[in-house]
Write a protein that holds these residues in place. Structure first.
Motif, PDB file in Angstrom:
ATOM      1  N   SER A  82      20.574 -12.154 -56.813  1.00 47.63           N
ATOM      2  CA  SER A  82      21.066 -12.115 -58.179  1.00 47.63           C
ATOM      3  C   SER A  82      22.540 -11.764 -58.004  1.00 47.63           C
ATOM      4  N   LEU A  83      23.416 -12.683 -58.320  1.00 47.77           N
ATOM      5  CA  LEU A  83      24.830 -12.558 -57.966  1.00 47.77           C
ATOM      6  C   LEU A  83      25.657 -12.116 -59.162  1.00 47.77           C
ATOM      7  N   ILE A  84      26.402 -11.023 -58.983  1.00 46.00           N
ATOM      8  CA  ILE A  84      27.401 -10.607 -59.972  1.00 46.00           C
ATOM      9  C   ILE A  84      28.737 -10.975 -59.359  1.00 46.00           C
ATOM     10  N   LEU A  85      29.453 -11.888 -60.024  1.00 39.40           N
ATOM     11  CA  LEU A  85      30.639 -12.492 -59.447  1.00 39.40           C
ATOM     12  C   LEU A  85      31.851 -12.347 -60.366  1.00 39.40           C
ATOM     13  N   GLY A  86      32.907 -11.764 -59.824  1.00 39.21           N
ATOM     14  CA  GLY A  86      34.183 -11.665 -60.534  1.00 39.21           C
ATOM     15  C   GLY A  86      35.287 -12.062 -59.578  1.00 39.21           C
ATOM     16  N   ILE A  87      36.199 -12.926 -60.035  1.00 43.07           N
ATOM     17  CA  ILE A  87      37.225 -13.483 -59.161  1.00 43.07           C
ATOM     18  C   ILE A  87      38.581 -13.430 -59.867  1.00 43.07           C
ATOM     19  N   LEU A  88      39.618 -13.181 -59.103  1.00 44.71           N
ATOM     20  CA  LEU A  88      40.966 -13.224 -59.659  1.00 44.71           C
ATOM     21  C   LEU A  88      41.384 -14.677 -59.887  1.00 44.71           C
ATOM     22  N   ARG A  89      42.110 -14.919 -60.960  1.00 43.68           N
ATOM     23  CA  ARG A  89      42.522 -16.259 -61.362  1.00 43.68           C
ATOM     24  C   ARG A  89      43.367 -16.957 -60.296  1.00 43.68           C
ATOM     25  N   ASP A  90      44.137 -16.192 -59.521  1.00 46.99           N
ATOM     26  CA  ASP A  90      45.024 -16.815 -58.535  1.00 46.99           C
ATOM     27  C   ASP A  90      44.340 -17.060 -57.191  1.00 46.99           C
ATOM     28  N   LYS A  91      43.038 -16.856 -57.127  1.00 46.95           N
ATOM     29  CA  LYS A  91      42.257 -17.154 -55.922  1.00 46.95           C
ATOM     30  C   LYS A  91      41.633 -18.548 -56.068  1.00 46.95           C
ATOM     31  N   ASP A  92      41.016 -19.031 -55.013  1.00 42.26           N
ATOM     32  CA  ASP A  92      40.349 -20.331 -55.026  1.00 42.26           C
ATOM     33  C   ASP A  92      38.968 -20.152 -55.636  1.00 42.26           C
ATOM     34  N   VAL A  93      38.900 -20.133 -56.964  1.00 42.30           N
ATOM     35  CA  VAL A  93      37.654 -19.866 -57.688  1.00 42.30           C
ATOM     36  C   VAL A  93      36.579 -20.875 -57.282  1.00 42.30           C
ATOM     37  N   LEU A 120      25.067  -5.164 -64.583  1.00 37.26           N
ATOM     38  CA  LEU A 120      24.137  -4.308 -63.842  1.00 37.26           C
ATOM     39  C   LEU A 120      22.858  -4.065 -64.638  1.00 37.26           C
ATOM     40  N   ARG A 121      22.990  -3.939 -65.956  1.00 34.86           N
ATOM     41  CA  ARG A 121      21.796  -3.773 -66.793  1.00 34.86           C
ATOM     42  C   ARG A 121      20.927  -5.033 -66.731  1.00 34.86           C
ATOM     43  N   PHE A 122      21.555  -6.220 -66.811  1.00 36.33           N
ATOM     44  CA  PHE A 122      20.807  -7.474 -66.674  1.00 36.33           C
ATOM     45  C   PHE A 122      20.125  -7.536 -65.314  1.00 36.33           C
ATOM     46  N   ALA A 123      20.839  -7.121 -64.280  1.00 32.18           N
ATOM     47  CA  ALA A 123      20.319  -7.203 -62.911  1.00 32.18           C
ATOM     48  C   ALA A 123      19.075  -6.330 -62.735  1.00 32.18           C
ATOM     49  N   GLN A 124      18.977  -5.252 -63.469  1.00 32.57           N
ATOM     50  CA  GLN A 124      17.813  -4.365 -63.353  1.00 32.57           C
ATOM     51  C   GLN A 124      16.519  -5.106 -63.671  1.00 32.57           C
ATOM     52  N   ALA A 125      16.604  -6.158 -64.507  1.00 35.12           N
ATOM     53  CA  ALA A 125      15.412  -6.907 -64.903  1.00 35.12           C
ATOM     54  C   ALA A 125      15.027  -7.976 -63.875  1.00 35.12           C
ATOM     55  N   ASP A 126      15.861  -8.174 -62.881  1.00 36.82           N
ATOM     56  CA  ASP A 126      15.620  -9.199 -61.864  1.00 36.82           C
ATOM     57  C   ASP A 126      15.062  -8.530 -60.614  1.00 36.82           C
ATOM     58  N   ALA A 127      14.001  -9.084 -60.060  1.00 38.81           N
ATOM     59  CA  ALA A 127      13.377  -8.488 -58.874  1.00 38.81           C
ATOM     60  C   ALA A 127      14.204  -8.711 -57.608  1.00 38.81           C
ATOM     61  N   ARG A 128      15.134  -9.659 -57.655  1.00 40.22           N
ATOM     62  CA  ARG A 128      15.932  -9.952 -56.460  1.00 40.22           C
ATOM     63  C   ARG A 128      16.953  -8.857 -56.187  1.00 40.22           C
ATOM     64  N   LYS A 129      17.409  -8.807 -54.938  1.00 38.66           N
ATOM     65  CA  LYS A 129      18.560  -7.958 -54.611  1.00 38.66           C
ATOM     66  C   LYS A 129      19.752  -8.490 -55.379  1.00 38.66           C
ATOM     67  N   THR A 130      20.635  -7.594 -55.779  1.00 38.38           N
ATOM     68  CA  THR A 130      21.828  -7.978 -56.511  1.00 38.38           C
ATOM     69  C   THR A 130      23.037  -7.845 -55.604  1.00 38.38           C
ATOM     70  N   LEU A 131      23.792  -8.919 -55.490  1.00 47.34           N
ATOM     71  CA  LEU A 131      25.010  -8.968 -54.686  1.00 47.34           C
ATOM     72  C   LEU A 131      26.209  -8.976 -55.620  1.00 47.34           C
ATOM     73  N   ILE A 132      27.074  -7.984 -55.471  1.00 47.40           N
ATOM     74  CA  ILE A 132      28.284  -7.863 -56.286  1.00 47.40           C
ATOM     75  C   ILE A 132      29.447  -8.256 -55.393  1.00 47.40           C
ATOM     76  N   THR A 133      30.198  -9.302 -55.781  1.00 43.72           N
ATOM     77  CA  THR A 133      31.246  -9.800 -54.899  1.00 43.72           C
ATOM     78  C   THR A 133      32.292 -10.621 -55.645  1.00 43.72           C
ATOM     79  N   GLY A 134      33.316 -11.056 -54.906  1.00 48.41           N
ATOM     80  CA  GLY A 134      34.346 -11.941 -55.439  1.00 48.41           C
ATOM     81  C   GLY A 134      35.732 -11.331 -55.461  1.00 48.41           C
ATOM     82  N   SER A 135      35.812 -10.004 -55.372  1.00 45.79           N
ATOM     83  CA  SER A 135      37.108  -9.337 -55.445  1.00 45.79           C
ATOM     84  C   SER A 135      36.994  -7.906 -54.931  1.00 45.79           C
TER      85      SER A 135
END
Length: 140
Positions: free
Chosen positions: A39-50, A103-118
């Motif tokens: 379950s991916l939580i993804l945030g990226i800076l605009r000046d990166k290769d989104v 993170l609240r949404f992720a609590q409802a998902d049985a998968r591991k949650t990966l927070i990344t992108g920045s």
């Protein structure tokens, strides 16, 4: 050996902010978790290769929640979700207003949650986890 940070049994934090770093993260994820999708939580800076970052992470992604990065250069959650939709139109992707909501949404998902992108997002996640009790251990 994976270099990402595991928080409890449910959360993983990594700062992959380039396509190369995201490909390395995806490879490390597969080595550690096999075919299990995150379950991916993804945030990226605009000046990166989104687009490049998204393409590299899609193979390990189950549900994706896009969030803003705590930096004025952030790509909006809708911008990141749009990039994902262009690459993989059938990918489940939700634009979320901020990391705590994701993170609240992720609590409802049985998968591991990966927070990344920045690095900024990774820092925000660490601060949130340090400010609250550790996530509950899974009973499965």
């Amino acid at each position: 050996m994976p270099t990402f940070l595991e928080i409890g049994e449910r959360f993983v934090i990594d700062s992959a902010d380039s396509p190369e770093a995201a490909r390395n993260l995806a490879e490390k994820w597969r080595l550690k978790y096999g075919d299990k999708r995150a379950s991916l939580i993804l945030g990226i800076l605009r000046d990166k290769d989104v687009r490049g970052i998204c393409e590299a992470l899609l193979p390990i992604a189950g549900r994706i929640m896009t969030v803003p990065v705590p930096n004025p250069r952030t790509a909006t959650p809708l911008e990141v979700a749009k990039a994902i939709g262009q690459i993989a139109p059938r990918q489940e992707c939700i634009a979320v207003r901020d990391l705590p909501a994701a993170l609240r949404f992720a609590q409802a998902d049985a998968r591991k949650t990966l927070i990344t992108g920045s690095l900024f997002l990774a820092g925000e996640a660490l601060a949130l986890f340090q400010a609250q009790p550790a996530p509950e251990r899974s009973t499965q």
